[in-house]
Design a protein around this motif. Structure first.
Motif, mmCIF file in Angstrom:
data_model
loop_
_atom_site.group_PDB
_atom_site.id
_atom_site.type_symbol
_atom_site.label_atom_id
_atom_site.label_comp_id
_atom_site.label_asym_id
_atom_site.label_seq_id
_atom_site.Cartn_x
_atom_site.Cartn_y
_atom_site.Cartn_z
ATOM 1 N N LEU A 124 0.859 -1.177 0.000
ATOM 2 C CA LEU A 124 0.000 0.000 0.000
ATOM 3 C C LEU A 124 0.899 1.232 0.000
ATOM 4 O O LEU A 124 1.707 1.421 0.915
ATOM 5 C CB LEU A 124 -0.911 0.002 1.236
ATOM 6 N N LEU A 125 0.751 2.058 -1.029
ATOM 7 C CA LEU A 125 1.661 3.180 -1.227
ATOM 8 C C LEU A 125 0.897 4.502 -1.250
ATOM 9 O O LEU A 125 -0.300 4.548 -1.526
ATOM 10 C CB LEU A 125 2.428 3.021 -2.543
ATOM 11 N N SER A 126 1.635 5.593 -0.973
ATOM 12 C CA SER A 126 1.082 6.942 -1.047
ATOM 13 C C SER A 126 2.136 7.865 -1.632
ATOM 14 O O SER A 126 3.338 7.678 -1.409
ATOM 15 C CB SER A 126 0.675 7.452 0.341
ATOM 16 N N LEU A 127 1.678 8.872 -2.389
ATOM 17 C CA LEU A 127 2.604 9.894 -2.879
ATOM 18 C C LEU A 127 3.088 10.729 -1.708
ATOM 19 O O LEU A 127 2.326 11.034 -0.788
ATOM 20 C CB LEU A 127 1.899 10.797 -3.899
ATOM 21 N N ARG A 128 4.359 11.124 -1.758
ATOM 22 C CA ARG A 128 4.912 11.888 -0.638
ATOM 23 C C ARG A 128 4.209 13.243 -0.506
ATOM 24 O O ARG A 128 3.930 13.928 -1.489
ATOM 25 C CB ARG A 128 6.417 12.080 -0.791
ATOM 26 N N TYR A 129 3.944 13.617 0.728
ATOM 27 C CA TYR A 129 3.254 14.870 1.057
ATOM 28 C C TYR A 129 4.256 16.012 1.210
ATOM 29 O O TYR A 129 3.970 17.158 0.904
ATOM 30 C CB TYR A 129 2.475 14.665 2.350
ATOM 31 N N ASP A 130 5.441 15.679 1.708
ATOM 32 C CA ASP A 130 6.534 16.647 1.815
ATOM 33 C C ASP A 130 7.849 15.888 1.730
ATOM 34 O O ASP A 130 7.864 14.690 1.422
ATOM 35 C CB ASP A 130 6.422 17.482 3.097
ATOM 36 N N LEU A 131 8.965 16.579 1.950
ATOM 37 C CA LEU A 131 10.281 15.924 1.887
ATOM 38 C C LEU A 131 10.853 15.620 3.265
ATOM 39 O O LEU A 131 11.894 14.983 3.375
ATOM 40 C CB LEU A 131 11.264 16.817 1.117
ATOM 41 N N THR A 132 10.165 16.072 4.320
ATOM 42 C CA THR A 132 10.697 15.927 5.679
ATOM 43 C C THR A 132 10.518 14.518 6.217
ATOM 44 O O THR A 132 11.464 13.916 6.740
ATOM 45 C CB THR A 132 10.025 16.942 6.621
ATOM 46 N N VAL A 133 9.303 13.970 6.108
ATOM 47 C CA VAL A 133 9.062 12.616 6.606
ATOM 48 C C VAL A 133 9.911 11.585 5.852
ATOM 49 O O VAL A 133 10.528 10.713 6.474
ATOM 50 C CB VAL A 133 7.558 12.277 6.552
ATOM 51 N N PRO A 134 10.006 11.655 4.502
ATOM 52 C CA PRO A 134 10.919 10.735 3.809
ATOM 53 C C PRO A 134 12.367 10.883 4.279
ATOM 54 O O PRO A 134 13.112 9.893 4.350
ATOM 55 C CB PRO A 134 10.775 11.125 2.341
ATOM 56 N N PHE A 135 12.785 12.117 4.612
ATOM 57 C CA PHE A 135 14.143 12.326 5.116
ATOM 58 C C PHE A 135 14.332 11.650 6.472
ATOM 59 O O PHE A 135 15.359 11.003 6.720
ATOM 60 C CB PHE A 135 14.422 13.827 5.232
ATOM 61 N N ALA A 136 13.329 11.768 7.343
ATOM 62 C CA ALA A 136 13.414 11.114 8.650
ATOM 63 C C ALA A 136 13.469 9.597 8.493
ATOM 64 O O ALA A 136 14.230 8.912 9.195
ATOM 65 C CB ALA A 136 12.216 11.523 9.510
ATOM 66 N N ARG A 137 12.679 9.064 7.574
ATOM 67 C CA ARG A 137 12.722 7.628 7.287
ATOM 68 C C ARG A 137 14.094 7.227 6.770
ATOM 69 O O ARG A 137 14.667 6.193 7.155
ATOM 70 C CB ARG A 137 11.622 7.298 6.272
ATOM 71 N N TYR A 138 14.677 8.045 5.902
ATOM 72 C CA TYR A 138 16.002 7.802 5.336
ATOM 73 C C TYR A 138 17.062 7.755 6.441
ATOM 74 O O TYR A 138 17.933 6.870 6.446
ATOM 75 C CB TYR A 138 16.310 8.912 4.336
ATOM 76 N N LEU A 139 16.986 8.686 7.386
ATOM 77 C CA LEU A 139 17.951 8.708 8.492
ATOM 78 C C LEU A 139 17.846 7.449 9.340
ATOM 79 O O LEU A 139 18.862 6.811 9.667
ATOM 80 C CB LEU A 139 17.714 9.940 9.362
ATOM 81 N N ALA A 140 16.604 7.074 9.701
ATOM 82 C CA ALA A 140 16.410 5.901 10.563
ATOM 83 C C ALA A 140 16.824 4.615 9.852
ATOM 84 O O ALA A 140 17.472 3.744 10.440
ATOM 85 C CB ALA A 140 14.950 5.823 11.001
ATOM 86 N N MET A 141 16.471 4.494 8.577
ATOM 87 C CA MET A 141 16.757 3.270 7.820
ATOM 88 C C MET A 141 18.253 3.069 7.640
ATOM 89 O O MET A 141 18.752 1.939 7.659
ATOM 90 C CB MET A 141 16.057 3.344 6.462
ATOM 91 N N ASN A 142 18.989 4.172 7.461
ATOM 92 C CA ASN A 142 20.439 4.090 7.239
ATOM 93 C C ASN A 142 21.254 4.333 8.503
ATOM 94 O O ASN A 142 22.481 4.438 8.429
ATOM 95 C CB ASN A 142 20.839 5.112 6.163
ATOM 96 N N LYS A 143 20.556 4.421 9.640
ATOM 97 C CA LYS A 143 21.209 4.614 10.948
ATOM 98 C C LYS A 143 22.159 5.820 10.940
ATOM 99 O O LYS A 143 23.270 5.763 11.472
ATOM 100 C CB LYS A 143 21.961 3.353 11.356
#
Length: 445
Positions: A124-143
């Motif tokens: 289940l996917l959604s288009l990104r609403y902003d760039l901040t939440v994807p950035f936070a996910r990127y930080l957590a995923m890559n430690k």
């Protein structure tokens, strides 16, 4: 299919008969009778189901951009990116869509504005609403616990658009963020500095930067008896005051309403940038809940584009849509091959050049093309220039001319591709230093 083809042929023949009668100035009664027959045949034919009719429009809240508009956008992006890089930021990119669960619940009331996609391959996917939440996910995923990054990309909101105010459903965000444990307020101050540098460089008018602390607002709500569960909803409502009436609230970094210049429409786009801290967001994605302090800013480029475009229209400012530096032209016929050779040599030397796609264009037409496209220089070759081994350089604005040895191009190309480019530009600036073919005056460049 055969029956329809036969009817189409009859319609064609009857149409030709009607046109013939009109040309012959036949009697009105006869023409009317034949037109009646044509209409009956067309009625029998009916609509062609095989021909699909398209509604030629962009989806609501989106727009196309002309070459002129794209030239302005690229200039604005260039100013922003140079500022981000000047402050030591790295660039990242993330997918245009995320797992729906990544975005759900991160935006409070605005979560209803997220575009959901159909189930594709079990996700289940959604288009990104902003760039901040994807950035936070990127930080957590890559430690990652320490990074200074910028990201410029499109985001999507199922909002009620206001196109004239720079509010769209598909639009660019330009984000700069600093993540990591640092002494208090130092990264925050740099974000404010970057915001001011960009808005000043774009020269779009006076602006006011508003700084607040949400903890003060939270305290006011607490005194008023607002429950913790309502804090996010009320803050979201307060943030929207500039999108409705005063009865609606003003966001951070606001363009001041300076008096419109002669011929300009009053510009009222409100907030053109915003920023803040989001220290707990990365922890929402980290399996162990580890927090990474973050602060960042976002430039509202769509609103800035609206301001610049209106100003250019009002000033009737000409904007170049290409970066061509020289047009290769010929003074006589049958020199296409020579023009192709020269333009190829210029391309190989790193010079932005073009030529008209005609075998024997008139010199006047070639010069007019340069004036219309804003091309500053013409490299003219003719029979005499070929004999003498020179190229005649002509300034389109001043009409001054100088001869450059063709051999210099070949020698320079063999030694260093940049040699002839510098030689070429030296000629240009020495002879015609007052012309500014690559300027964007309205942007303050």
């Amino acid at each position: 299919m055969a029956e329809r083809a036969a009817l189409e042929e009859l319609v064609k023949l009857q149409g030709e008969r009607v046109r013939g009668l009109k040309q012959q100035k036949a009697s009105a009664e006869l023409i009317e009778e034949e037109v009646g027959k044509l209409l009956k045949l067309k009625a029998q034919l009916g609509p062609d189901e095989s021909k699909q009719k398209f509604v030629l429009k962009t989806p609501k809240g989106t727009r196309d951009y002309s070459p002129r508009q794209m030239a302005v956008r690229e200039k604005v992006f260039d100013v922003i990116i140079r500022c981000f890089k000047r402050h030591g930021a790295e660039v990242i990119d993330t997918p245009v869509f995320e797992l729906k669960e990544t975005l759900t619940g991160k935006y409070g009331e605005d979560s209803k504005l997220i575009y959901d996609l159909k189930d594709q391959g079990g996700e289940l996917l959604s288009l990104r609403y902003d760039l901040t939440v994807p950035f936070a996910r990127y930080l957590a995923m890559n430690k990652l616990t320490n990074i200074k990054r910028y990201h410029i990309a499109k985001v999507y909101r199922r909002d009620n658009p206001a196109m004239t105010r720079g509010r769209y459903r598909e639009f660019y965000q330009c984000d700069f963020d600093i993540a990591g444990n640092f002494d208090p307020m130092i990264p925050d101050a740099e974000c404010l500095k970057i915001m001011c540098e960009i808005l000043s460089s774009l020269q779009i008018g006076d602006f006011l930067v508003k700084v607040n602390d949400r903890r003060i607002l939270d305290g006011m709500f607490a005194i008023c008896g607002v429950s913790d569960s309502k804090f996010r909803t009320i803050c979201s409502s307060v943030d929207k005051l500039d999108k409705v009436s005063w009865e609606e609230v003003k966001n951070e970094a606001v363009l001041l309403q300076t008096p419109a210049q002669a011929g300009e429409e009053p510009l009222g786009v409100g907030s053109v940038a915003a920023g803040g801290r989001y220290d707990g967001l990365v922890g929402m994605f980290d399996p162990k809940g580890r927090k990474v302090p973050c602060v960042g800013l976002s430039i509202g480029v769509e609103r800035i584009f609206s301001i610049v475009e209106q100003r250019l229209e009002a000033l009737e400012e000409k904007v170049r849509t290409t970066e061509t530096q020289v047009l290769v032209a010929s003074a006589q016929k049958k020199l296409l091959e020579e023009r192709l050779k020269l333009v190829s040599e210029l391309w190989d030397a790193g010079i932005k050049a073009e030529l008209l796609y005609k075998k024997n264009p008139k010199l006047l037409n070639q010069l007019q093309y340069c004036e219309e496209a804003g091309i500053p220089l013409v490299a003219i070759i003719g029979e005499q220039e070929l004999k003498d081994g020179v190229i005649k350089l002509r300034s389109v604005t001043s009409r001054e001319e100088v001869n450059v040895r063709r051999e210099d191009l070949k020698t320079g190309q063999n030694r260093d591709f940049n040699f002839y480019y510098g030689y070429f530009i030296d000629y240009y600036w020495q002879k015609w230093p007052d012309t500014t073919p690559f300027s964007y005056k309205a942007l303050g460049a």
